[in-house]
Design a protein around this motif. Structure first.
Motif, mmCIF file in Angstrom:
data_model
loop_
_atom_site.group_PDB
_atom_site.id
_atom_site.type_symbol
_atom_site.label_atom_id
_atom_site.label_comp_id
_atom_site.label_asym_id
_atom_site.label_seq_id
_atom_site.Cartn_x
_atom_site.Cartn_y
_atom_site.Cartn_z
ATOM 1 N N SER A 1 0.835 -1.209 0.000
ATOM 2 C CA SER A 1 0.000 0.000 0.000
ATOM 3 C C SER A 1 0.873 1.264 0.000
ATOM 4 N N PHE B 1 -0.447 4.141 0.954
ATOM 5 C CA PHE B 1 -0.907 4.892 2.128
ATOM 6 C C PHE B 1 0.114 4.663 3.245
ATOM 7 N N PRO C 1 -3.117 1.924 -3.966
ATOM 8 C CA PRO C 1 -3.313 3.153 -3.173
ATOM 9 C C PRO C 1 -3.424 2.902 -1.672
ATOM 10 N N ALA D 1 -4.727 -0.137 1.739
ATOM 11 C CA ALA D 1 -4.895 -1.532 2.166
ATOM 12 C C ALA D 1 -6.121 -2.176 1.520
ATOM 13 N N PHE D 2 -7.185 -1.416 1.414
ATOM 14 C CA PHE D 2 -8.445 -1.969 0.913
ATOM 15 C C PHE D 2 -8.309 -2.530 -0.504
ATOM 16 N N GLU E 1 -6.196 8.126 11.935
ATOM 17 C CA GLU E 1 -6.207 8.820 10.644
ATOM 18 C C GLU E 1 -7.397 8.452 9.767
ATOM 19 N N HIS F 1 -12.937 4.967 9.028
ATOM 20 C CA HIS F 1 -13.357 3.608 8.661
ATOM 21 C C HIS F 1 -12.242 2.578 8.897
HETATM 22 N N1 INI Z 1 -5.335 2.768 3.750
HETATM 23 C C1 INI Z 1 -4.225 2.298 4.372
HETATM 24 O O1 INI Z 1 -3.504 1.445 3.815
HETATM 25 N N2 INI Z 1 -3.888 2.766 5.614
HETATM 26 C C2 INI Z 1 -4.625 3.713 6.257
HETATM 27 O O2 INI Z 1 -4.264 4.104 7.391
HETATM 28 C C3 INI Z 1 -5.791 4.220 5.622
HETATM 29 N N3 INI Z 1 -6.571 5.241 6.267
HETATM 30 O O3 INI Z 1 -6.175 5.753 7.323
HETATM 31 O O4 INI Z 1 -7.638 5.648 5.772
HETATM 32 C C4 INI Z 1 -6.136 3.706 4.348
HETATM 33 N N4 INI Z 1 -7.252 4.154 3.729
HETATM 34 C C5 INI Z 1 -7.448 4.013 2.317
HETATM 35 C C6 INI Z 1 -8.183 2.734 1.945
HETATM 36 O O5 INI Z 1 -7.344 1.603 2.150
HETATM 37 C C7 INI Z 1 -8.585 2.777 0.472
HETATM 38 O O6 INI Z 1 -7.431 2.986 -0.321
HETATM 39 C C8 INI Z 1 -9.613 3.890 0.193
HETATM 40 O O7 INI Z 1 -10.715 3.758 1.048
HETATM 41 C C9 INI Z 1 -10.101 3.797 -1.271
HETATM 42 O O8 INI Z 1 -10.761 2.558 -1.525
#
Ligand code: INI
Length: 164
Positions: A30, A32, A64, A66-67, A95, A98
């Motif tokens: 990821s 992020f 982008p 974790a999701f 941060e 969700h």
């Molecule tokens: N994704 C992460 O990998 N770590 C995080 O801390 C995080 N926060 O804090 O929101 C995060 N959010 C993004 C999520 O994984 C998706 O990329 C996003 O919701 C778009 O689908």
């Protein structure tokens, strides 16, 4: 080589060894919290190569957040015949609102993918309450979690070869 021991009076132990020679690995990481996931990636790469994996047998996919990891990992498994996949992300509660959704859904998706695809998928998602805890959990050079998860990937790849 991984082995099934054949002792007469002892239980039969089935283990995977830690040689990565000739094995193919995927890493889905990821972006992020990249300042932290970059360290996990470095640790994982060093360990795979240190245990004999050829650099050209390691596929690194950047997503982008974790999701997005389960879907990208699924596509990578379809595209390349991999022996194991390592996933790397840091999710910080402070941060995101969700946090629970992201961590739960990501872990659930990865478990499902692993069982359906029959490829070991290593859960390298670090959930943390705050940045300080995240830094501690990612680990320092010697204790880097990316290293630990790369070892799990090597062990599982070899174990599954034995349990074919
Ligand atoms: N994704 C992460 O990998 N770590 C995080 O801390 C995080 N926060 O804090 O929101 C995060 N959010 C993004 C999520 O994984 C998706 O990329 C996003 O919701 C778009 O689908």
């Amino acid at each position: 080589m991984p082995s099934i021991t054949k002792p007469r009076r002892r239980v039969r132990e089935i283990k995977g060894d830690f040689s990565a020679k000739g094995l193919k690995f995927g890493i889905v990481v990821s972006r992020f919290n990249e300042y932290l996931t970059r360290q996990l990636l470095e640790g994982a790469l060093e360990t795979l190569k240190g245990h004999g994996a050829a650099p050209s047998d390691i596929y690194v996919v950047h997503v982008p957040g974790a999701f997005e990891i389960p879907l990208a990992a699924q596509r990578l498994i379809r595209k390349v015949r991999l022996n194991a996949v390592i996933t790397l992300a840091v999710v910080i509660r402070g941060e995101t609102r969700h946090f629970d959704q992201v961590t739960r859904e990501t872990a659930r998706g990865l478990g499902e993918l692993s069982r359906k695809s029959q490829v070991p998928v290593i859960l390298g998602i670090i959930p943390a309450e705050n940045v300080r805890q995240a830094i501690e959990r990612v680990g320092l050079k010697q204790m880097n979690k990316g290293r630990e998860w790369a070892l799990s990937a090597i062990e599982m790849a070899n174990l599954l070869r034995t349990l074919k």
